[in-house]
Design an enzyme around this catalytic site. Structure first.
Site, PDB file in Angstrom:
ATOM      1  N   ARG A   1      48.596  44.649  44.196  1.00 43.02           N
ATOM      2  CA  ARG A   1      48.441  45.197  42.841  1.00 43.02           C
ATOM      3  C   ARG A   1      47.321  46.220  42.700  1.00 43.02           C
ATOM      4  NH1 ARG A   1      48.806  39.982  39.081  1.00 43.02           N
ATOM      5  NH2 ARG A   1      48.444  41.532  37.477  1.00 43.02           N
TER       6      ARG A   1
ATOM      7  N   ARG B   1      45.632  35.778  28.287  1.00 45.12           N
ATOM      8  CA  ARG B   1      45.787  34.835  29.385  1.00 45.12           C
ATOM      9  C   ARG B   1      46.433  33.554  28.885  1.00 45.12           C
ATOM     10  NH1 ARG B   1      43.188  35.210  34.148  1.00 45.12           N
ATOM     11  NH2 ARG B   1      42.327  37.276  34.346  1.00 45.12           N
TER      12      ARG B   1
ATOM     13  N   PRO C   1      42.292  35.663  43.869  1.00 48.56           N
ATOM     14  CA  PRO C   1      41.288  34.726  44.302  1.00 48.56           C
ATOM     15  C   PRO C   1      40.172  34.499  43.299  1.00 48.56           C
ATOM     16  CG  PRO C   1      41.155  36.823  45.472  1.00 48.56           C
ATOM     17  CD  PRO C   1      42.058  37.003  44.340  1.00 48.56           C
ATOM     18  N   GLU C   2      39.829  33.245  43.168  1.00 47.46           N
ATOM     19  CA  GLU C   2      38.619  32.851  42.442  1.00 47.46           C
ATOM     20  C   GLU C   2      37.605  32.388  43.484  1.00 47.46           C
ATOM     21  OE1 GLU C   2      39.537  30.346  39.037  1.00 47.46           O
ATOM     22  OE2 GLU C   2      41.611  30.999  39.148  1.00 47.46           O
TER      23      GLU C   2
ATOM     24  N   LYS D   1      32.964  36.027  42.806  1.00 51.09           N
ATOM     25  CA  LYS D   1      34.157  36.527  43.488  1.00 51.09           C
ATOM     26  C   LYS D   1      33.873  37.798  44.287  1.00 51.09           C
ATOM     27  CE  LYS D   1      36.486  34.900  39.318  1.00 51.09           C
ATOM     28  NZ  LYS D   1      37.190  35.336  38.080  1.00 51.09           N
TER      29      LYS D   1
ATOM     30  N   HIS E   1      51.204  46.386  52.338  1.00 53.51           N
ATOM     31  CA  HIS E   1      50.223  46.655  51.286  1.00 53.51           C
ATOM     32  C   HIS E   1      48.825  46.907  51.841  1.00 53.51           C
ATOM     33  CE1 HIS E   1      53.267  45.779  48.344  1.00 53.51           C
ATOM     34  NE2 HIS E   1      53.463  44.577  48.828  1.00 53.51           N
TER      35      HIS E   1
END
Length: 276
Positions: free
Chosen positions: A111, A263, A2-3, A58, A89
């Site tokens: 993650r 990136r 998420p941004e 964020k 998760h």
DNA sequence: GGAAATGTTTACCG
DNA sequence: CCGGTAAACATTTC
């Protein structure tokens, strides 16, 4: 992953489902779920009532009926889910109660780059958010100061707008989209850019993220979903990110993908120039 | 098997 | 010490 627009969508969901509820228990299920800077185990949250949900960039935090706050960062794959079906998760569970109604708030994170923590506030800002710059939607965001700050540096413009200490909330998707809209090459060196071009880049970041918030953010798969498990719809509006070898919607030139700072960057080699 | 994925922190270098 | 860069962190999927 998420941004700002995705985190804002999560915040809105938490406002609806969590504010006014008492946390009757909090349980950490994964060792990395809690940020080491936390001043106490999250289990200590039991008995607190959630008064508000705040956000800078964020970072999210829960205001409580006590001076400390519950801070959360979703990292690349963190989610807050209300009574989810999928719990594979789940890294922490908060049991909530309002009147007779009981709900489970899960912090899920495939993650495990995301985290939660209990923190003190200074001037209303939690410890881990103290060094994060205001985001582009905050009243305290000072565009002229940010333009000057960026112009003083000698970094690629994309690196600058991804730097959360300069302006927060922008991540890889919205950086690419903002630069596309502003017609600025991601590798433009900030020191060589005009104040107008830097300002235009910031204006476009605000524009793109505003549009994304309206449709619940960007979801490519179920790694980003809101608190009810629903996807956002901004992916259909992307002009650069993830569109390598597809025609630019302005000029038809194929979108190019390059890599720096670990990136991917997507841009139109014709519309986006290094100066201007 | 290699590469890549919406992020942040830390170590390193000049 | 400062600005800037690159790797590390963990998991999953293509």
């Amino acid at each position: 992953m998420p941004e700002l627009p995705e985190v804002e969508t999560v915040r809105t969901g938490l406002l609806a489902h969590v504010v006014g509820h008492k946390i009757t228990s909090a349980t950490q299920l994964h060792e990395r779920a809690q940020n080491p800077r936390s001043i106490a185990p999250i289990e200590d949250l039991a008995g607190s009532t959630v008064l508000d949900i705040k956000r800078r960039g964020k970072f999210l935090w829960f205001e409580l009926d006590r001076s400390d706050v519950l801070v959360a960062h979703l990292g690349m794959s963190g989610q807050f889910l209300i009574d989810p079906r999928e719990t594979r998760h789940t890294r922490a569970i908060f049991t909530l109660k309002k009147g007779r109604k009981e709900t489970a708030l899960h912090f899920n994170d495939q993650r495990t780059f995301g985290w939660v923590s209990l923190e003190r506030k200074t001037d209303g800002i939690p410890t881990s958010v103290a060094k994060i710059a205001p985001d582009i939607f905050e009243p305290s965001f000072d565009q002229a100061a940010v333009i000057a700050n960026v112009g003083r540096r000698k970094v690629k413009i994309k690196t600058a707008i991804l730097n959360q200490n300069i302006v927060s909330g922008i991540g890889n998707i919205y950086a690419d989209e903002a630069l596309w809209l502003a017609r600025v090459h991601p590798e433009s060196v900030t020191h060589e850019m005009s104040a107008a071009a830097i300002g235009r880049t910031l204006d476009c970041a605000k524009e793109v993220m505003s549009q994304a918030i309206k449709v619940g953010g960007t979801s490519f798969d179920d790694l980003y979903i809101n608190v009810n498990g629903e996807s956002g719809y901004f992916a259909i509006s992307l002009n650069a990110y993830g569109r390598e070898n597809e025609p630019c919607s302005r000029c038809g030139t194929l979108i190019k993908r390059i890599s720096f700072a670990n990136r991917s960057s997507h841009f139109c080699p014709r519309c986006q120039k290094k100066r201007g």
